[in-house]
Design a protein around this motif. Sequence first.
Motif, PDB file in Angstrom:
ATOM      1  N   PHE A   1     -83.407 -33.908  15.112  1.00 61.44           N
ATOM      2  CA  PHE A   1     -84.552 -33.754  16.623  1.00 61.44           C
ATOM      3  C   PHE A   1     -83.334 -33.999  18.223  1.00 61.44           C
ATOM      4  O   PHE A   1     -83.920 -33.410  19.169  1.00 61.44           O
ATOM      5  CB  PHE A   1     -85.483 -34.625  16.703  1.00 61.44           C
TER       6      PHE A   1
ATOM      7  N   ARG B   1     -99.538 -28.463  15.604  1.00 64.25           N
ATOM      8  CA  ARG B   1     -98.475 -29.593  16.863  1.00 64.25           C
ATOM      9  C   ARG B   1     -98.171 -30.353  16.460  1.00 64.25           C
ATOM     10  O   ARG B   1     -97.123 -30.445  16.589  1.00 64.25           O
ATOM     11  CB  ARG B   1     -98.409 -29.112  18.244  1.00 64.25           C
ATOM     12  N   TYR B   2     -99.531 -31.288  16.524  1.00 69.28           N
ATOM     13  CA  TYR B   2     -99.356 -33.035  16.253  1.00 69.28           C
ATOM     14  C   TYR B   2     -98.787 -33.685  15.218  1.00 69.28           C
ATOM     15  O   TYR B   2     -98.392 -34.186  14.779  1.00 69.28           O
ATOM     16  CB  TYR B   2    -100.985 -33.027  16.986  1.00 69.28           C
TER      17      TYR B   2
ATOM     18  N   TYR C   1     -91.855 -27.758  17.608  1.00 74.23           N
ATOM     19  CA  TYR C   1     -93.241 -27.723  17.226  1.00 74.23           C
ATOM     20  C   TYR C   1     -94.367 -26.978  17.906  1.00 74.23           C
ATOM     21  O   TYR C   1     -95.594 -26.405  17.380  1.00 74.23           O
ATOM     22  CB  TYR C   1     -93.906 -29.211  17.174  1.00 74.23           C
ATOM     23  N   GLU C   2     -93.530 -26.561  19.110  1.00 70.87           N
ATOM     24  CA  GLU C   2     -94.574 -25.835  19.877  1.00 70.87           C
ATOM     25  C   GLU C   2     -94.513 -24.646  19.675  1.00 70.87           C
ATOM     26  O   GLU C   2     -95.014 -23.725  19.622  1.00 70.87           O
ATOM     27  CB  GLU C   2     -93.729 -26.118  21.183  1.00 70.87           C
TER      28      GLU C   2
ATOM     29  N   LEU D   1     -89.857 -26.930  21.938  1.00 71.91           N
ATOM     30  CA  LEU D   1     -89.415 -27.332  21.237  1.00 71.91           C
ATOM     31  C   LEU D   1     -90.362 -26.931  19.725  1.00 71.91           C
ATOM     32  O   LEU D   1     -90.783 -25.691  19.893  1.00 71.91           O
ATOM     33  CB  LEU D   1     -89.727 -28.776  20.838  1.00 71.91           C
TER      34      LEU D   1
ATOM     35  N   PHE E   1     -95.197 -33.010  14.795  1.00 71.78           N
ATOM     36  CA  PHE E   1     -94.226 -33.676  15.894  1.00 71.78           C
ATOM     37  C   PHE E   1     -94.493 -34.795  15.287  1.00 71.78           C
ATOM     38  O   PHE E   1     -93.774 -35.646  15.255  1.00 71.78           O
ATOM     39  CB  PHE E   1     -94.604 -33.625  17.501  1.00 71.78           C
ATOM     40  N   TYR E   2     -95.393 -35.604  14.940  1.00 67.67           N
ATOM     41  CA  TYR E   2     -96.695 -36.898  14.397  1.00 67.67           C
ATOM     42  C   TYR E   2     -95.870 -36.605  13.205  1.00 67.67           C
ATOM     43  O   TYR E   2     -95.062 -38.333  12.951  1.00 67.67           O
ATOM     44  CB  TYR E   2     -97.493 -37.214  15.257  1.00 67.67           C
TER      45      TYR E   2
ATOM     46  N   LEU F   1     -92.524 -35.022  11.920  1.00 68.69           N
ATOM     47  CA  LEU F   1     -91.451 -35.218  12.655  1.00 68.69           C
ATOM     48  C   LEU F   1     -91.392 -37.293  12.958  1.00 68.69           C
ATOM     49  O   LEU F   1     -90.285 -37.776  11.753  1.00 68.69           O
ATOM     50  CB  LEU F   1     -91.047 -34.709  14.008  1.00 68.69           C
TER      51      LEU F   1
ATOM     52  N   TYR G   1     -96.659 -38.178  27.576  1.00 69.90           N
ATOM     53  CA  TYR G   1     -96.049 -39.327  26.184  1.00 69.90           C
ATOM     54  C   TYR G   1     -96.494 -41.189  26.686  1.00 69.90           C
ATOM     55  O   TYR G   1     -97.192 -41.921  25.920  1.00 69.90           O
ATOM     56  CB  TYR G   1     -95.220 -38.619  26.211  1.00 69.90           C
TER      57      TYR G   1
END
Length: 245
Positions: free
Chosen positions: A207, A164-165, A224-225, A222, A168-169, A172, A80
């Motif tokens: 989170f 997924r993203y 999102y996965e 996690l 996450f992005y 979240l 990351y």
Amino acid sequence: MLFLISLFFEVTQLTGIYGIYPHAYRLFDVDDLMLNTLGGIIGFLMAPLFTFFLPSREAMDSLSSQKSERVSYIRRFLAYLIDWFFIGIIGFLLTSIHLIPKRAVSNTVEVSYEHILYDIAIIFLYFVFLPTITNGFTPGKWIVRIRIASVAGTRVSFWQLLGRYTLFYYLLGGLILVPLNQQVQEIATPQIRLILFFISFSALFLFALHLIINFFRKDNRLFYEKMSHTVSVSTFKSKMPEIDH
């Protein structure tokens, strides 16, 4: 053999290292010869008792291989950081050739709407579009030797990466960062600001709690996965020789 080794050292001491020194600096002692031989025999007999509790070379190699193949949170976090380092370089190059304004990639407190739009675009291109082409790789993931794959073991799809993203992005990250955006804060009333701060803090806290709980689980994927049916897999190839049965 133990007796001969002990005798060698005793003779060495008696002869002054075989004449190198004019006088022997120690004397030949039969008691030392007997005790050294007895100590060697005792050590030889006790060695299997201690080595029984030590792992074998094969077990140590197997454990090392398993650790390399396991995708830990630290390994993922390192990927990351590397990815966002490359994103920073991309932003610098784009502003240097005046394709985008500097405020779009600025990391100051005064985050503009242009910065939010730039982040949305770069996240899509870097974390969704690029891995779709490279079979789940980003530069950071390639360096630490991991990639994103489908839980079915097949090549990850564009829609899985997008899901997924987005979670996450965009979801979240948006819940945590957008309420703290200065332009959003300026148009909000004090009551709305308090609500926005509560949303941001709650999202970050939940989170962090989710991360800690999953750290101790066997399946440490996690949210999102799991929701996107993706998983981080290691591309490390074990160099251990296969044993023919």
